[in-house]
Design a protein around this motif. Structure first.
Motif, short mmCIF file in Angstrom:
data_model
loop_
_atom_site.label_atom_id
_atom_site.label_comp_id
_atom_site.label_asym_id
_atom_site.label_seq_id
_atom_site.Cartn_x
_atom_site.Cartn_y
_atom_site.Cartn_z
N TRP A 23 0.84 -1.20 0.00
CA TRP A 23 0.00 0.00 0.00
C TRP A 23 0.87 1.25 0.00
O TRP A 23 1.90 1.32 0.71
CB TRP A 23 -0.89 0.04 1.24
N TYR A 24 0.43 2.25 -0.79
CA TYR A 24 1.09 3.56 -0.83
C TYR A 24 0.06 4.64 -0.52
O TYR A 24 -1.13 4.48 -0.79
CB TYR A 24 1.68 3.85 -2.22
N GLN A 25 0.59 5.75 -0.02
CA GLN A 25 -0.21 6.96 0.22
C GLN A 25 0.34 8.06 -0.67
O GLN A 25 1.56 8.26 -0.71
CB GLN A 25 -0.07 7.37 1.69
N GLN A 26 -0.54 8.76 -1.37
CA GLN A 26 -0.09 9.87 -2.19
C GLN A 26 -0.91 11.11 -1.87
O GLN A 26 -2.13 11.13 -2.10
CB GLN A 26 -0.18 9.55 -3.68
N LYS A 27 -0.23 12.14 -1.39
CA LYS A 27 -0.88 13.42 -1.14
C LYS A 27 -0.74 14.31 -2.37
O LYS A 27 0.18 14.11 -3.17
CB LYS A 27 -0.28 14.07 0.10
N PRO A 28 -1.63 15.28 -2.53
CA PRO A 28 -1.61 16.13 -3.73
C PRO A 28 -0.24 16.76 -3.96
O PRO A 28 0.36 17.33 -3.05
CB PRO A 28 -2.68 17.18 -3.43
N GLY A 29 0.24 16.65 -5.20
CA GLY A 29 1.50 17.26 -5.57
C GLY A 29 2.73 16.54 -5.05
O GLY A 29 3.85 17.05 -5.21
N LEU A 33 -8.80 8.78 12.46
CA LEU A 33 -8.41 9.60 11.32
C LEU A 33 -8.01 11.01 11.72
O LEU A 33 -8.66 11.63 12.57
CB LEU A 33 -9.54 9.65 10.29
N GLU A 34 -6.97 11.48 11.04
CA GLU A 34 -6.52 12.86 11.22
C GLU A 34 -6.61 13.57 9.87
O GLU A 34 -6.54 12.91 8.82
CB GLU A 34 -5.07 12.86 11.73
N PRO A 35 -6.73 14.89 9.87
CA PRO A 35 -6.81 15.61 8.60
C PRO A 35 -5.64 15.30 7.66
O PRO A 35 -5.82 15.26 6.45
CB PRO A 35 -6.80 17.08 9.05
N GLU A 36 -4.47 15.04 8.22
CA GLU A 36 -3.29 14.75 7.40
C GLU A 36 -3.38 13.41 6.67
O GLU A 36 -2.55 13.12 5.81
CB GLU A 36 -2.04 14.76 8.27
N ASP A 37 -4.36 12.60 7.00
CA ASP A 37 -4.55 11.31 6.32
C ASP A 37 -5.25 11.48 4.98
O ASP A 37 -5.38 10.51 4.22
CB ASP A 37 -5.34 10.34 7.19
N SER A 38 -5.72 12.69 4.68
CA SER A 38 -6.35 12.94 3.39
C SER A 38 -5.34 12.70 2.28
O SER A 38 -4.27 13.32 2.25
CB SER A 38 -6.86 14.39 3.31
N ALA A 39 -5.68 11.79 1.38
CA ALA A 39 -4.73 11.38 0.34
C ALA A 39 -5.42 10.37 -0.56
O ALA A 39 -6.56 9.95 -0.30
CB ALA A 39 -3.50 10.74 0.98
N GLN A 51 -6.48 1.34 -8.94
CA GLN A 51 -6.78 2.67 -9.47
C GLN A 51 -6.82 3.74 -8.39
O GLN A 51 -6.91 4.93 -8.69
CB GLN A 51 -8.12 2.65 -10.24
N GLY A 52 -6.75 3.32 -7.14
CA GLY A 52 -6.68 4.27 -6.03
C GLY A 52 -8.01 4.53 -5.35
O GLY A 52 -9.08 4.42 -5.97
N THR A 53 -7.94 4.83 -4.08
CA THR A 53 -9.09 5.29 -3.29
C THR A 53 -8.73 6.66 -2.72
O THR A 53 -7.68 6.81 -2.08
CB THR A 53 -9.42 4.33 -2.14
N LYS A 54 -9.59 7.63 -2.98
CA LYS A 54 -9.38 8.97 -2.44
C LYS A 54 -10.06 9.07 -1.09
O LYS A 54 -11.27 8.83 -0.97
CB LYS A 54 -9.94 10.03 -3.39
N LEU A 55 -9.30 9.38 -0.08
CA LEU A 55 -9.82 9.54 1.27
C LEU A 55 -9.88 11.02 1.62
O LEU A 55 -8.85 11.71 1.58
CB LEU A 55 -8.92 8.80 2.27
#
Lengths: 109, 120
Positions: free
Chosen positions: A36-42, A79-85, A102-106
């Motif tokens: 599993w990977y986490q990708q934040k915007p940019g 969940l914390e706001p920083e988990d948005s990704a 294809q990813g899940t946007k949280l």
């Protein structure tokens, strides 16, 4: 080729909630090969979990992985706001070496 | 701290060759402990594994790109490179280099990525 299907596409939750993200493989997959990977915007993706269950260095223990066979889950507690990704699952195989879901946007609101 | 940094032209004309280099610091490509990998992400889309190169020069690329991909390594500079020929607009993407920890079947260190646009 093994296809990974992630669900839901988007998940909207509140701080303190628990998130459950699914990754389903089209064929049985060894847990050793599920990542599993986490990708934040940019930003580039960041390794979260490997071997389905093992947290990568720096991954908080609020993150946990489970599953076997064709169904794998990434759970995030408190969940914390920083988990948005966007969260991607990835599988190791013979050809090509890696494919991704294809990813899940949280979204944490 | 291991860091990877992509460099290369951001704009490539159709039918020409895309060339990128990844500079590695904090680790030695020569160690033989990792594969050195390229991944791309089309605008607003998911991730596509392009291929890897080992310190010895052996490579393996995605069959969907076979014939267009060339990878090389310069251990003296601690760099590895990607060349993708005959590009089209479909090759417009963010290109990442990454370190593949082959024991864990995972990319554990990523570059920040570089956006390459194919346009005349």
């Amino acid at each position: 080729e093994v296809v990974l299907t992630q669900s839901p596409g988007t998940l909207s939750l509140s701080p303190g909630d628990r998130a459950t993200l699914s990754c389903r493989a089209s064929q049985i997959l060894s847990h050793s090969y599920l990542v599993w990977y986490q990708q934040k915007p940019g930003q580039a993706p960041r390794l979260l979990m490997y071997g389905a269950y093992f947290r990568a260095t720096g991954t908080p223990d609020r993150f946990s992985g489970s599953g076997s066979g064709t169904d794998y889950t990434l759970s995030i507690s408190r969940l914390e706001p920083e988990d948005s990704a966007v969260y991607y699952c990835q599988r190791f195989g013979s050809s090509p070496r890696y494919t991704f879901g294809q990813g899940t946007k949280l979204e944490i609101k | 701290q291991v860091q990877l940094q992509e460099s290369g032209p951001r704009l490539v004309k159709p039918s020409q060759t895309l060339s990128l280099t990844c500079s590695v610091s904090g680790d030695s490509i020569n160690s033989g402990d990792y594969f050195w990998t390229w991944i791309r992400q089309h605008p607003g889309k998911g991730l596509e594994w392009i291929g890897y190169i080992y310190y010895s020069g052996s490579t393996y690329s995605n069959p969907s790109l076979t014939g267009r991909v060339t990878m090389s390594v310069d251990t003296s500079k601690n760099q590895f490179s990607l060349r993708l020929n005959s590009v089209t607009s479909a090759d417009t993407a963010v290109y990442y280099c990454a370190r593949d920890n082959y024991n864990d079947y995972a990319m554990d260190v990523w570059g920040q990525g570089t956006t390459v646009t194919v346009s005349s």
